[in-house]
Every structure is written in C-alpha cells, then in structure tokens.
Design an enzyme around this catalytic site. Structure first.
Site, PDB file in Angstrom:
ATOM      1  N   GLY A 278       1.004  -1.285   0.026  1.00 30.15           N
ATOM      2  CA  GLY A 278      -0.091  -0.010   0.697  1.00 30.15           C
ATOM      3  C   GLY A 278       0.551   1.306  -0.336  1.00 30.15           C
ATOM      4  N   GLU A 320       4.397  -6.675   2.075  1.00 30.33           N
ATOM      5  CA  GLU A 320       3.785  -6.481   0.367  1.00 30.33           C
ATOM      6  C   GLU A 320       3.846  -5.494  -0.515  1.00 30.33           C
ATOM      7  OE1 GLU A 320       1.296 -10.639   1.755  1.00 30.33           O
ATOM      8  OE2 GLU A 320       0.043  -9.084   1.257  1.00 30.33           O
ATOM      9  N   GLY A 322       3.467  -3.907  -4.163  1.00 27.04           N
ATOM     10  CA  GLY A 322       3.233  -3.531  -5.241  1.00 27.04           C
ATOM     11  C   GLY A 322       4.209  -2.417  -6.047  1.00 27.04           C
ATOM     12  N   ARG A 323       3.003  -1.867  -5.876  1.00 26.11           N
ATOM     13  CA  ARG A 323       3.347  -0.288  -6.622  1.00 26.11           C
ATOM     14  C   ARG A 323       4.647   0.344  -6.926  1.00 26.11           C
ATOM     15  NH1 ARG A 323      -1.398   2.184  -7.490  1.00 26.11           N
ATOM     16  NH2 ARG A 323      -2.252   1.106  -5.260  1.00 26.11           N
ATOM     17  N   ARG A 360      -6.862   3.604 -14.503  1.00 24.09           N
ATOM     18  CA  ARG A 360      -7.284   3.999 -13.074  1.00 24.09           C
ATOM     19  C   ARG A 360      -7.529   5.747 -13.554  1.00 24.09           C
ATOM     20  NH1 ARG A 360      -3.318   5.176 -10.719  1.00 24.09           N
ATOM     21  NH2 ARG A 360      -4.352   3.830  -8.573  1.00 24.09           N
ATOM     22  N   CYS A 391     -15.467   4.711 -27.208  1.00 27.09           N
ATOM     23  CA  CYS A 391     -16.449   5.404 -27.531  1.00 27.09           C
ATOM     24  C   CYS A 391     -17.231   5.776 -25.556  1.00 27.09           C
ATOM     25  CB  CYS A 391     -17.510   4.699 -27.969  1.00 27.09           C
ATOM     26  SG  CYS A 391     -16.653   4.490 -29.314  1.00 27.09           S
ATOM     27  N   GLU A 392     -16.915   6.778 -24.628  1.00 28.30           N
ATOM     28  CA  GLU A 392     -17.171   6.953 -23.907  1.00 28.30           C
ATOM     29  C   GLU A 392     -16.362   8.597 -23.255  1.00 28.30           C
ATOM     30  OE1 GLU A 392     -17.309   3.793 -21.400  1.00 28.30           O
ATOM     31  OE2 GLU A 392     -17.194   5.191 -19.521  1.00 28.30           O
ATOM     32  N   TYR A 421      -0.917  -1.294 -11.938  1.00 30.13           N
ATOM     33  CA  TYR A 421      -2.374  -1.748 -12.259  1.00 30.13           C
ATOM     34  C   TYR A 421      -2.737  -1.261 -13.390  1.00 30.13           C
ATOM     35  CZ  TYR A 421      -2.183  -3.053  -6.789  1.00 30.13           C
ATOM     36  OH  TYR A 421      -1.496  -3.451  -5.984  1.00 30.13           O
TER      37      TYR A 421
HETATM   38  N1  LLP Z   1      -0.670  -7.105  -0.039  1.00 32.23           N
HETATM   39  C1  LLP Z   1      -2.560  -6.675  -0.781  1.00 32.23           C
HETATM   40  C2  LLP Z   1      -2.997  -7.906   0.710  1.00 32.23           C
HETATM   41  C3  LLP Z   1      -2.921  -6.261  -1.125  1.00 32.23           C
HETATM   42  O1  LLP Z   1      -4.619  -6.509  -1.892  1.00 32.23           O
HETATM   43  C4  LLP Z   1      -2.460  -5.588  -1.957  1.00 32.23           C
HETATM   44  C5  LLP Z   1      -3.345  -4.962  -3.322  1.00 32.23           C
HETATM   45  C6  LLP Z   1      -1.668  -5.115  -2.338  1.00 32.23           C
HETATM   46  C7  LLP Z   1      -0.822  -6.292  -0.838  1.00 32.23           C
HETATM   47  C8  LLP Z   1      -0.130  -4.451  -2.669  1.00 32.23           C
HETATM   48  O2  LLP Z   1      -0.595  -3.218  -2.835  1.00 32.23           O
HETATM   49  P1  LLP Z   1       0.032  -2.169  -3.481  1.00 32.23           P
HETATM   50  O3  LLP Z   1       1.368  -1.894  -2.358  1.00 32.23           O
HETATM   51  O4  LLP Z   1       0.160  -2.554  -4.619  1.00 32.23           O
HETATM   52  O5  LLP Z   1      -0.301  -0.918  -2.723  1.00 32.23           O
HETATM   53  N2  LLP Z   1      -6.629  -1.556  -8.336  1.00 32.23           N
HETATM   54  C9  LLP Z   1      -5.639  -0.476  -7.417  1.00 32.23           C
HETATM   55  C10 LLP Z   1      -4.853  -1.307  -5.910  1.00 32.23           C
HETATM   56  C11 LLP Z   1      -5.358  -1.932  -5.617  1.00 32.23           C
HETATM   57  C12 LLP Z   1      -5.047  -2.736  -4.763  1.00 32.23           C
HETATM   58  C13 LLP Z   1      -5.485  -4.851  -4.316  1.00 32.23           C
HETATM   59  N3  LLP Z   1      -4.446  -4.751  -2.788  1.00 32.23           N
HETATM   60  C14 LLP Z   1      -5.292   0.907  -8.357  1.00 32.23           C
HETATM   61  O6  LLP Z   1      -4.599   1.169  -9.458  1.00 32.23           O
HETATM   62  O7  LLP Z   1      -4.552   1.587  -7.306  1.00 32.23           O
END
Ligand code: LLP
Length: 463
Positions: A278, A320, A322-323, A360, A391-392, A421
């Site tokens: 997050g 964890e 990701g982003r 997004r 188309c929107e 994402y």
């Molecule tokens: N761990 C768990 C349990 C999660 O559900 C998520 C993200 C992460 C780690 C990784 O989060 P990050 O570090 O990437 O923020 N599609 C949305 C984000 C959805 C995130 C869902 N879970 C966007 O584009 O902002």
C-alpha cells in the site's frame, strides 16, 4: 445527484480542480526524476531514452501504445526493499500490480518472495520457477480448486480471509496429509487516507476478519484447533497509494496487541506478522513518497516498541509492496492522433490507447503526468486533457496537464508511473488490443508480454 438530462453549459466544472497545481512547470522539457524511471533521460536530440534506447526507435520496433519497463530500475527497487528490511524480514512483491514470467524470474534472482491472489497468478509464478515456499496465496474468496492447487504446490503460506476458509483450507490440507502454514487476515479498523475503492482496513468492506467484537480472536482459536493448519501469524493490509505512515503504525500496534492476547489465552507466541502493501508512489511532481529504508525503520521501530511493552518476542515482519516496486519503473508511450482546442476551456489530445490500457483515471480519479517525448519544444504551455479512442467521455488518461502548444499529430507522448495496475487491469473494451510490455535494459529491448492481435480476439470468440 440529478440524473435527468439538461442543456449543458460550456463548463461542467472548473477547468482545474481546486487544489490542483494551476501553473505549468517552468520548463516542460525537464523530466522530473520523481515520476520517471531511473534510466530515463533526454538524448542530444531531445528525445526521451530509456535503458539507452530512444523512444522513436522503440515506437518503430514495438508500436504504440506500449508499456516500456525499465528492468534495471525494477531490480534496483527490489534490492532496495530487500536491503531495507534486512535478513530478519521478508518482502513479498504483490503480483497483482503486474505479473509476468520475466518479472517472476527477476524477483527470484533479486531474492524477493511473491504474493499471488488467483489461480492465474499462481500458475504464472510456478511456471516461471518461483519456489512454492516463497509464495503467499491471498484472496477473499479462493475457490476450492485454487486452494487445492496451492496446497499441492506447497505454497509457503495461505492468508485466511474468512471463517469458512479456515475450515476449507484445514480440510484440504488434511486430505493431502500436510499441515498448511497460514496467516489470518485481520481488519484493524484503520481508515487509510486513500480512495474508498482501495482502502481495505475499515470495517465495512469485504476483506479479512475484524479485530472488533473478538472476531479475529475467535478465528485464531479455531485455526489453532485444526490439525491441517499451522498458524504462523496475522496479516493486515490497510489500503493502497498511502503516504501517511500513521495508518501503518496503528495497524502494527493493533496486530501486536492481538499477538499478546493470543499469548495470554493460548500460551503461544505467533512468530510472524505481515503488514501488507500500500505504499504510495509519485504520479505527479506533487507527490512525496517515502523511501523503503524509512518505511522499514518506521515499521520495525513500532513493532519492536509495542512488543517490548507487551513482553513479546519480536515477530518476523513481512510486507507486500506491489505499486512501490513496479509502478515507477514503466511508462506508457502513445502517439498523438487528433488535437481539439476548445476555446476558453482546454485542448483535448487524443492518443491511440485510453481507458483500456489505463483504467485508473476513470476508476479512481487518479492523477498522472504526461510529457512530449519524441522531441523538445520551446512553445508556450497549453492546458490539455489527454484522452483515449474509446466510445465514452470518461475515457481520460490524464485529466489536467500542460503540453507544449506546438504539439502535433504524430508526436509521441508518454505517461510515467504506469507500471502498476495498468497492464494488469487492461481490458479489451471496444475490442482494443491490449498493449505489449517491453523490458528495456542496457541498450536492449525485449517483449515480455506481447501485444494482443485481432487473431487473439477471434480465437476467444468461438462463433
Ligand atoms: N497485499 C494485499 C493483501 C493487497 O490486497 C494489495 C493490493 C497489496 C498487498 C499491494 O498493494 P500495493 O503495494 O500495490 O498498493 N487497483 C488499485 C489497487 C488495488 C490494490 C489491491 N490490493 C489501483 O490501481 O490503485
């Protein structure tokens, strides 16, 4: 809100939202290193290069729209996270941000673990050789088939998300004659300051088991009583694109308190806690993300302090992101198709992609930056909205930005920080062909996810 039709005035809203930067950067040709991946620079001709390759060559060879991923930046970020947390903690890359077999191999080589949340992600991870014990399996509604595969593969942990799942996983593990290592995902009751759709630790949402009303304690009781499960810890993920560490601190404190209650009730000290992902990244020059070492220190300080106060052994921490790993490492390259100046409002710049390669902006009101990258320009800045070809009218890639006023059809523009994402949430809306992901490193570019073709579309359509 009224949904009836009305004659539209020229403006539905202010041209720039309140609080948005209202002035263009002093020099639109300068690429802010905060939002661009590390090897991005401009060459002597003024064209953007990544990994030493100019965008014109990339566009010619791979077409547009396309995502270009800076592999050495990705690897450096993996190492920065691993180094920041050190050998006594574990970093799991959240594959939902973007996953491919090449990415899995990079993670493996850089010593990271992997969080997957579907059978598809699990297959990708295993196929690319990620050792099963380095995989965590997530999800609020894993199917029985997915759990079976995860248990059979021997994943390092399954994160349990509901009372039903505790029993389901225990039963499947027992049938396979194993004790599955599990964590319980708890909702700690924190309001993370982010978009509602990506906040996950307040109570009124679908994830996890609430700390409130003794729910999480009851889940622990049940998990400890089942032979098929080895409960190794508790898990909390409070949301996504968060800058403020306060939410993580509250979450860490509450998770440690739960460990203390478990010790008092059951006489066991669970050895691990996972504080989720997050962490926010810079999408525009206004964003100020934390560095991995600051995050690691803040989290480990609070856990250590709380454990000392509760006289608990400090558990092994995992996170964890990701982003924060993949997000800043890629940009999307588009070709400008049409340019429509709307007098007194703004100029609409249409590109050859749109909400099918970046949902997004439409979904979360996300802000992005954009730059003219095939050349530099000394022209005046003009206020633009970068839109796609769908188309929107909600098909917006960058809501408010400035580009040089001499922008012309055929110019290449790029949107940075699209590594997370974007490809993973891409769609075939309007039968768009999902763009390729091209990894660039040390003067070499190679496709790691190829562009979809019209044959792909027809192959799925069985007629
Ligand atoms: N761990 C768990 C349990 C999660 O559900 C998520 C993200 C992460 C780690 C990784 O989060 P990050 O570090 O990437 O923020 N599609 C949305 C984000 C959805 C995130 C869902 N879970 C966007 O584009 O902002």
């Amino acid at each position: 809100m009224s949904r009836s039709a009305h004659p539209a005035g020229p403006r539905h809203a202010d041209v720039l939202p309140e609080g948005h930067y209202s002035a263009p950067a002093a020099d639109l040709n300068v690429l802010d290193e905060k939002v661009w991946s590390r090897t991005v620079t401009r060459d002597a001709d003024g064209a953007l290069t990544v990994g030493g390759i100019a965008v014109a060559r990339l566009a010619e060879e791979f077409g547009t729209p396309a995502y270009f991923l800076d592999e050495s930046d990705f690897r450096a970020r993996c190492r920065a996270w691993a180094d920041a947390f050190g050998p006594d903690a574990d970093v799991f890359y959240a594959g939902k941000a973007f996953l491919s077999r090449a990415v899995v191999r990079w993670l493996k080589e850089e010593g990271l673990n992997l969080d997957v949340c579907s059978g598809g992600e699990l297959t990708t991870a295993l196929d690319a050789g990620m050792p099963a014990e380095r995989i965590a399996f997530h999800g609020n509604n894993k199917t029985v088939a997915e759990i079976e595969r995860a248990v059979e593969a021997g994943v390092g942990r399954i994160v349990l998300d509901s009372f039903q799942e505790i029993v389901r996983v225990a039963h499947i593990a027992q049938r396979h004659g194993v004790r599955q290592r599990v964590q319980i995902r708890v909702t700690v009751g924190v309001e993370a300051h982010t978009h509602e759709f990506i906040a996950t630790a307040h109570e009124d949402q679908k994830f996890g088991i609430a700390l409130a009303d003794g729910q999480a304690a009851e889940a622990v009781r049940r998990a400890l009583s089942l032979d098929g499960l080895e409960l190794i810890g508790v898990h909390s993920h409070i949301g996504s694109q968060i800058f403020d560490m306060a939410g993580f601190e509250v979450s860490a404190r509450r998770v440690v308190q739960l460990l203390a209650e478990i010790r008092d009730e059951h006489g066991v000290e669970l050895p691990e806690i996972d504080l989720g992902g997050g962490l926010g990244i810079a999408y525009t020059s206004d964003d100020d993300p934390r560095e991995p070492h600051e995050i690691a220190k803040a989290l480990s300080d609070i856990v250590t302090r709380e454990c000392e106060a509760a006289k608990l052994r400090t558990p092994r921490i995992s996170v964890e992101p990701g982003r924060a790993i993949v997000g800043p490492t890629a940009f999307t390259l588009y070709e400008v198709g049409t340019i429509k100046p709307l007098e007194g409002l703004r100029t609409y710049v249409s590109v050859d992609g749109g909400m099918s390669d970046n949902i997004r902006t439409a979904l979360y009101d996300a802000e992005y930056s954009v730059a003219l990258v095939s050349r530099t320009s000394d022209a005046e800045p003009m206020l633009v909205r970068v839109v796609g070809k769908h188309c929107e009218s909600g098909d917006i890639v960058v809501k408010d930005a400035f580009l040089p006023a001499d922008l012309a059809p055929g110019d290449l523009i790029a949107v940075p920080a699209t590594g997370a994402y974007c490809r993973s949430m891409a769609s075939n809306y309007n039968h768009a062909l999902r763009p390729p992901v091209v990894a660039v490193r040390d003067g070499e570019a190679r496709v790691i996810v190829r562009r979809e073709t019209e044959e792909d579309l027809l192959r799925l359509d069985v007629g």
